[in-house]
Scaffold this motif. Structure first.
Motif, PDB file in Angstrom:
ATOM      1  N   MET A   1       0.833  -1.192   0.000  1.00  0.00           N
ATOM      2  CA  MET A   1       0.000   0.000   0.000  1.00  0.00           C
ATOM      3  C   MET A   1       0.874   1.251   0.000  1.00  0.00           C
ATOM      4  N   ILE A   2       0.412   2.266  -0.710  1.00  0.00           N
ATOM      5  CA  ILE A   2       1.089   3.563  -0.727  1.00  0.00           C
ATOM      6  C   ILE A   2       0.151   4.585  -0.096  1.00  0.00           C
ATOM      7  N   GLU A   3       0.641   5.291   0.923  1.00  0.00           N
ATOM      8  CA  GLU A   3      -0.170   6.310   1.586  1.00  0.00           C
ATOM      9  C   GLU A   3       0.536   7.655   1.490  1.00  0.00           C
ATOM     10  N   VAL A   4      -0.101   8.582   0.801  1.00  0.00           N
ATOM     11  CA  VAL A   4       0.451   9.922   0.606  1.00  0.00           C
ATOM     12  C   VAL A   4      -0.400  10.902   1.404  1.00  0.00           C
ATOM     13  N   GLU A   5       0.244  11.683   2.267  1.00  0.00           N
ATOM     14  CA  GLU A   5      -0.495  12.608   3.140  1.00  0.00           C
ATOM     15  C   GLU A   5       0.069  14.016   3.053  1.00  0.00           C
ATOM     16  N   SER A  21      -2.895  14.322  -1.183  1.00  0.00           N
ATOM     17  CA  SER A  21      -3.161  13.147  -0.342  1.00  0.00           C
ATOM     18  C   SER A  21      -3.950  12.118  -1.141  1.00  0.00           C
ATOM     19  N   PHE A  22      -3.556  10.866  -1.073  1.00  0.00           N
ATOM     20  CA  PHE A  22      -4.306   9.763  -1.675  1.00  0.00           C
ATOM     21  C   PHE A  22      -3.724   8.453  -1.160  1.00  0.00           C
ATOM     22  N   VAL A  23      -4.455   7.374  -1.379  1.00  0.00           N
ATOM     23  CA  VAL A  23      -4.018   6.036  -0.979  1.00  0.00           C
ATOM     24  C   VAL A  23      -4.096   5.108  -2.191  1.00  0.00           C
ATOM     25  N   VAL A  24      -3.038   4.340  -2.424  1.00  0.00           N
ATOM     26  CA  VAL A  24      -3.019   3.318  -3.470  1.00  0.00           C
ATOM     27  C   VAL A  24      -3.059   1.962  -2.778  1.00  0.00           C
ATOM     28  N   ARG A  25      -4.130   1.234  -2.981  1.00  0.00           N
ATOM     29  CA  ARG A  25      -4.362  -0.011  -2.239  1.00  0.00           C
ATOM     30  C   ARG A  25      -3.920  -1.244  -3.026  1.00  0.00           C
ATOM     31  N   PRO A  26      -3.555  -2.298  -2.308  1.00  0.00           N
ATOM     32  CA  PRO A  26      -3.165  -3.544  -2.994  1.00  0.00           C
ATOM     33  C   PRO A  26      -4.367  -4.211  -3.640  1.00  0.00           C
ATOM     34  N   GLY A  27      -4.081  -5.046  -4.632  1.00  0.00           N
ATOM     35  CA  GLY A  27      -5.139  -5.817  -5.276  1.00  0.00           C
ATOM     36  C   GLY A  27      -5.810  -5.119  -6.429  1.00  0.00           C
ATOM     37  N   SER A  28      -5.356  -3.933  -6.789  1.00  0.00           N
ATOM     38  CA  SER A  28      -5.929  -3.214  -7.930  1.00  0.00           C
ATOM     39  C   SER A  28      -4.859  -2.351  -8.571  1.00  0.00           C
ATOM     40  N   VAL A  29      -5.139  -1.889  -9.790  1.00  0.00           N
ATOM     41  CA  VAL A  29      -4.228  -1.007 -10.510  1.00  0.00           C
ATOM     42  C   VAL A  29      -4.743   0.418 -10.383  1.00  0.00           C
ATOM     43  N   THR A  30      -3.899   1.301  -9.876  1.00  0.00           N
ATOM     44  CA  THR A  30      -4.258   2.708  -9.764  1.00  0.00           C
ATOM     45  C   THR A  30      -3.482   3.501 -10.803  1.00  0.00           C
ATOM     46  N   GLY A  31      -4.208   4.203 -11.662  1.00  0.00           N
ATOM     47  CA  GLY A  31      -3.595   5.036 -12.683  1.00  0.00           C
ATOM     48  C   GLY A  31      -3.346   6.436 -12.150  1.00  0.00           C
ATOM     49  N   PHE A  32      -2.249   7.030 -12.571  1.00  0.00           N
ATOM     50  CA  PHE A  32      -1.859   8.368 -12.128  1.00  0.00           C
ATOM     51  C   PHE A  32      -1.841   9.262 -13.361  1.00  0.00           C
ATOM     52  N   LEU A  33      -2.772  10.192 -13.438  1.00  0.00           N
ATOM     53  CA  LEU A  33      -2.960  10.998 -14.637  1.00  0.00           C
ATOM     54  C   LEU A  33      -2.760  12.480 -14.342  1.00  0.00           C
ATOM     55  N   PRO A  53      10.298  16.236   0.490  1.00  0.00           N
ATOM     56  CA  PRO A  53       9.111  17.096   0.486  1.00  0.00           C
ATOM     57  C   PRO A  53       9.338  18.385   1.270  1.00  0.00           C
ATOM     58  N   THR A  54       8.677  19.430   0.840  1.00  0.00           N
ATOM     59  CA  THR A  54       8.654  20.654   1.627  1.00  0.00           C
ATOM     60  C   THR A  54       7.758  20.466   2.843  1.00  0.00           C
ATOM     61  N   ALA A  55       6.700  19.693   2.664  1.00  0.00           N
ATOM     62  CA  ALA A  55       5.786  19.357   3.760  1.00  0.00           C
ATOM     63  C   ALA A  55       5.095  18.041   3.428  1.00  0.00           C
ATOM     64  N   GLY A  56       4.528  17.411   4.455  1.00  0.00           N
ATOM     65  CA  GLY A  56       3.834  16.147   4.259  1.00  0.00           C
ATOM     66  C   GLY A  56       4.790  14.990   4.072  1.00  0.00           C
ATOM     67  N   GLY A  57       4.258  13.846   3.692  1.00  0.00           N
ATOM     68  CA  GLY A  57       5.102  12.680   3.527  1.00  0.00           C
ATOM     69  C   GLY A  57       4.369  11.537   2.863  1.00  0.00           C
ATOM     70  N   ALA A  58       5.089  10.446   2.661  1.00  0.00           N
ATOM     71  CA  ALA A  58       4.523   9.248   2.035  1.00  0.00           C
ATOM     72  C   ALA A  58       5.147   8.015   2.662  1.00  0.00           C
ATOM     73  N   ILE A  59       4.336   6.990   2.859  1.00  0.00           N
ATOM     74  CA  ILE A  59       4.841   5.704   3.335  1.00  0.00           C
ATOM     75  C   ILE A  59       4.401   4.604   2.376  1.00  0.00           C
ATOM     76  N   VAL A  60       5.240   3.605   2.258  1.00  0.00           N
ATOM     77  CA  VAL A  60       4.979   2.476   1.373  1.00  0.00           C
ATOM     78  C   VAL A  60       5.071   1.199   2.197  1.00  0.00           C
ATOM     79  N   ASN A  61       4.050   0.382   2.113  1.00  0.00           N
ATOM     80  CA  ASN A  61       4.015  -0.856   2.893  1.00  0.00           C
ATOM     81  C   ASN A  61       4.272  -0.587   4.379  1.00  0.00           C
ATOM     82  N   GLY A  62       3.737   0.542   4.853  1.00  0.00           N
ATOM     83  CA  GLY A  62       3.780   0.851   6.275  1.00  0.00           C
ATOM     84  C   GLY A  62       4.990   1.612   6.772  1.00  0.00           C
ATOM     85  N   ALA A  63       5.925   1.994   5.872  1.00  0.00           N
ATOM     86  CA  ALA A  63       7.134   2.692   6.317  1.00  0.00           C
ATOM     87  C   ALA A  63       7.649   3.595   5.204  1.00  0.00           C
TER      88      ALA A  63
END
Length: 306
Positions: A1-5, A21-33, A53-63
């Protein structure tokens, strides 16, 4: 999972990514347009820890990505296919990457076979075509058998067979329960590949929705669109009048009518005695929905697109 905040990136006075901010969940294909300059590549680079980042952050697979001791086994990424030593062979490039993670040589041969690089595996990368470079980049992304796949324009330079192969690869990885996040400017291909889309415009999230939902709210705002062929357009469309918000002629002699549904158009045609040769409901396309949404967020616009 990818979590962008609340991901934000400034380059001086320019805001490249603005509170995304968005979340990309496992088990599906998420397109980025998004249009050129929308912030897609910058967002992907920040997810991968390549830009701070200037602000905020992102974690992948929980880290955070930078925290992984074995990043190739966690995330496979293709962000820049040309980021390869041009004097190395494809095989030696992959072998060197594998050595950093204790990945066996057998896996190198597997990904070479998976990506169709067998015939050029011992050739220097500097002589590769754009398409072959893309295949090598994807092979590197697959090397660690990762849980998450991030691909920036993976079909760039590929022939039709290669485009289909990338589509099937993305669908197969998602069906296997992995997280798949990819960008592309080919709307027709994204429509066949993605389950969900995240759309950026001028660094902001414009949409984050399942692809069917996104398309349904596209160019006509959810209104009916019907393809009509008739030898009596003046008679038929005159009778329909203001019920149709738009009647657009096509080069093949048909008309696209926005507003009344096919049944209503057929009823009106029967009432006024206007012959109808075709009456086909039309679904909105991903391209139409995307163009309508991003119309005011294109940074570089050609004269013909105004």
């Amino acid at each position: 999972m990818i979590e962008v905040e609340h991901l934000t990136k400034h380059y001086g006075q320019k805001i490249a990514v603005n509170d995304v901010s968005f979340v990309v969940r496992p088990g599906s294909v998420t397109g980025f347009l998004g249009p050129n300059g929308a912030g897609k590549s910058t967002t992907m680079r920040m997810i991968m820890g390549l830009d701070r980042p200037t602000a905020g952050g992102a974690i992948v697979n929980g880290a955070p990505y930078r925290s992984f001791p074995d990043p190739l086994r966690q995330v496979g990424a293709l962000l820049e296919a040309k980021a390869v030593h041009s004097g190395r062979s494809a095989y030696n490039h992959l072998l060197a990457l594998a050595a950093t993670h204790g990945i066996p040589k057998a896996r190198v041969h597997e990904v070479i076979d998976m990506t169709g690089l067998d015939a050029v595996a011992k050739k220097r990368v500097g002589g590769f075509s754009l398409g072959m470079g893309q295949r090598l980049g994807i092979a590197a992304a697959l090397l660690g058998d990762p849980k998450t796949l991030i691909l920036d324009e993976p079909v760039n330079g590929l022939d039709p067979d290669g485009v289909v192969w990338v589509r099937q690869l993305a669908r197969r990885m998602a069906a296997d329960g992995r997280t798949v996040f990819l960008s592309s400017h080919l709307m027709s291909e994204m429509a066949q590949t993605a389950d969900r889309v995240v759309v950026l415009g001028r660094g902001r999230v414009l949409a984050d929705a399942p692809i069917a939902e996104f398309v349904a709210g596209g160019e006509s705002g959810g209104a009916n669109r019907v393809l009509v062929r008739t030898p009596a357009p003046d008679q038929l469309f005159g009778a329909i009048g203001s019920e149709a918000s738009a009647v657009t002629p096509r080069e093949d002699g048909a008309f696209v009518v926005v507003g009344p549904d096919a049944r209503r158009i057929g009823d009106v045609a029967a009432q006024v005695g206007a012959p109808v040769h075709e009456l086909t409901p039309m679904g909105a396309s991903l391209e139409e929905a995307y163009m309508a949404l991003t119309r005011d967020d294109v940074e570089y616009r050609s004269e013909g697109a105004r």
